[in-house]
Design an enzyme around this catalytic site. Sequence first.
Site, PDB file in Angstrom:
ATOM      1  NE  ARG A  12      -3.810  -2.181   0.151  1.00 26.84           N
ATOM      2  CZ  ARG A  12      -3.746  -3.155  -0.743  1.00 26.84           C
ATOM      3  NH1 ARG A  12      -2.844  -3.129  -1.689  1.00 26.84           N
ATOM      4  NH2 ARG A  12      -4.573  -4.158  -0.725  1.00 26.84           N
ATOM      5  CG  HIS A  54      -4.604  -4.241  -8.748  1.00 23.65           C
ATOM      6  ND1 HIS A  54      -3.661  -3.269  -8.936  1.00 23.65           N
ATOM      7  CD2 HIS A  54      -4.412  -4.720  -7.496  1.00 23.65           C
ATOM      8  CE1 HIS A  54      -2.926  -3.158  -7.847  1.00 23.65           C
ATOM      9  NE2 HIS A  54      -3.360  -4.028  -6.963  1.00 23.65           N
ATOM     10  CD  GLU A  66      -5.617 -12.426 -15.593  1.00 19.74           C
ATOM     11  OE1 GLU A  66      -5.850 -13.634 -15.400  1.00 19.74           O
ATOM     12  OE2 GLU A  66      -6.426 -11.524 -15.306  1.00 19.74           O
TER      13      GLU A  66
END
Length: 176
Positions: A12, A54, A66
């Site tokens: 974060r 996200h 991915e």
Amino acid sequence: MKTTQLILGGARSGKSRFAEKTATDIARRNKCSVVYVATAQAGDDEMAQRIERHRRERSDEWLCVEEPIHLSQALIAIAKQDPKAVILVDCLTLWVTNCLLDDDDIWQSEKQKLIDCLEQLAQPVVLVSNEVGQGIVPMGQLSRRFVDESGWLHQDIAAKASHVTLVVAGLPLVLK
């Protein structure tokens, strides 16, 4: 112009947001697209929620690939498909985890393939990773190995990268 940027930060810290802005700025300057390479896997509900958040926050204009294990193969395929695209990889520490948990023997090979691939790519690459070496030494063997391997990977990439930035509290600190 080829650049490899490594963006590090804690949980974060704002590193992903900073990386996304960096990739967007490069793409605008070069009039090209951004390809987002996600390494996360939804192993539980909490991670699935993170991945979904996200996805919502990413630009709809970006292609998303991915790839949890074979990162260099994905980067090479992207480079062949769109040689001008800015590639944003988020995140390397999840990739390290995926490799170590999938097959311990695969890690060194995949790491070297990534390092070699980054040297060969002609387009800008922005790599995001968690700085994990500033906390306490983990108790478990696998956790210690993860911290060690992540730190060594960061050092190897930082040595070759054109830019290295540490993000703390949303603020970028330029290291290189």
